[in-house]
Design a protein around this motif. Sequence first.
Motif, PDB file in Angstrom:
ATOM      1  N   GLU A  10     -10.371 -54.891  13.469  1.00 56.92           N
ATOM      2  CA  GLU A  10      -9.284 -54.329  12.667  1.00 56.92           C
ATOM      3  C   GLU A  10      -7.937 -54.917  13.060  1.00 56.92           C
ATOM      4  N   GLY A  11      -7.808 -55.298  14.318  1.00 60.29           N
ATOM      5  CA  GLY A  11      -6.573 -55.899  14.798  1.00 60.29           C
ATOM      6  C   GLY A  11      -6.435 -57.370  14.477  1.00 60.29           C
ATOM      7  N   ASP A  12      -7.439 -57.933  13.763  1.00 63.40           N
ATOM      8  CA  ASP A  12      -7.439 -59.340  13.335  1.00 63.40           C
ATOM      9  C   ASP A  12      -7.643 -60.315  14.485  1.00 63.40           C
TER      10      ASP A  12
ATOM     11  N   ARG B  97      -6.970 -52.098  19.180  1.00 67.11           N
ATOM     12  CA  ARG B  97      -6.519 -52.610  17.876  1.00 67.11           C
ATOM     13  C   ARG B  97      -5.017 -52.886  17.883  1.00 67.11           C
ATOM     14  N   ASN B  98      -4.246 -51.932  18.378  1.00 66.24           N
ATOM     15  CA  ASN B  98      -2.793 -52.074  18.346  1.00 66.24           C
ATOM     16  C   ASN B  98      -2.304 -53.203  19.243  1.00 66.24           C
ATOM     17  N   GLN B  99      -2.904 -53.320  20.423  1.00 63.53           N
ATOM     18  CA  GLN B  99      -2.515 -54.399  21.329  1.00 63.53           C
ATOM     19  C   GLN B  99      -2.900 -55.764  20.766  1.00 63.53           C
ATOM     20  N   THR B 100      -4.023 -55.822  20.092  1.00 65.53           N
ATOM     21  CA  THR B 100      -4.438 -57.079  19.458  1.00 65.53           C
ATOM     22  C   THR B 100      -3.410 -57.487  18.406  1.00 65.53           C
ATOM     23  N   ARG B 101      -3.021 -56.561  17.566  1.00 68.80           N
ATOM     24  CA  ARG B 101      -2.024 -56.855  16.535  1.00 68.80           C
ATOM     25  C   ARG B 101      -0.692 -57.270  17.155  1.00 68.80           C
TER      26      ARG B 101
END
Length: 390
Positions: free
Chosen positions: A358-360, A316-320
């Motif tokens: 969640e990371g869009d 999630r964080n890397q995607t964001r």
Amino acid sequence: MTKRRDFLKALGLGALGATTGFSSPPRKSKTPSSPSSFSRPENAPTNWVWMTPELDVSADEWKRRFERLRSHNIDAILPQIYSNSAAYYGSDFLPVEGEWLEKILPLAKNAGLEVHGWMISMPCTIPEIVENHKEWFVVNRNGESAVDHPAYVDYYKFTCPNRPGSQDFIERRVEEISSIDGLDGIHFDYIRFPDVIIAEALQPKYGIVQNEELAPYDYCYCEVCRSKFEEAHGVDPMALDDPPTHTQWRLFRYESITNLVNNRLIPIARENDKAVSAATFPNWQAVRQRWHHWDLDYVHPMLYHNFYHAGANWVRNQTRDGIERLRGQGKSTALYSGLNVGAVAPGGLKRLLQKAHEGDAAGVTLFSAGAMNDSMWSVFEETTSALQSG
């Protein structure tokens, strides 16, 4: 029957001549691409899957597999049609392992799937190239060529993005692949330098500890790269006190790859009305791959959490973070979270899908089709349907 001429004969005629160098076929001059030069369809794919070649599978079986992919919410496939050593289509100038693309392309399209040809970019292990064009390959800070001292594994024989011969060689591959009728796009992989620091979980596999940028893995210090940098900045990078910490030298390597992608490769695909995507690294600095500066339609960062001793929240964080970097450069590139499905059970896959959402992310890309089983496909279909409807 393949259309290609014999590779060694072509080598002797000069298409890959040992003395004259590689020459691309004539084509009209191009200008650098821009993000607006290709209009991404509104119905862009949501979910993708990487696929490795299987030459012995029948057409009926491929038809069944593609129908299954489509019914389980896969919209696009990324079949590997060029490795570091051979083509899997009827190339006119490369060694051909088999005409796999010709078999699967119409079947995948009939099933309603987009097909984007997956191409290994910088590494090359074609014997005739390695033997006759050693100057095309990257050199590490110890002065060792990747031909003789490849990092980590033997196929890490990377060509240099600043060498005219290697530039022409990759251009010709892009031109040939992007000219294939029915192909929706071209997908770049290994479009980078070798990893100066590999992911933490992989280091024990090679018996190394990399807490800093070590000379055997730090590229490229070939004569062309050094002279180009010295001409621009007045100093030979080999003469720097500490090359890894030198900002201009680091940026030079970033820009070497970016210029190749944006100014030489993407314009070829645009001319042929093909979408352009790339498989990229989350730790992009370690491979000199500043992909958020590239004029791509789609990007597929390989968020293989197990390589980094990380969990699903990391995806999630890397995607964001990736999306923020793209938007910071004014890019409209759609980002798809690349998931290593071979590293998880069905429950773990569900959690990865949820975290990518969640990371869009615009969707996800699975590595790879061969790692999926009935249980995994059921979870994938159920979870993606729920996420897309919610």
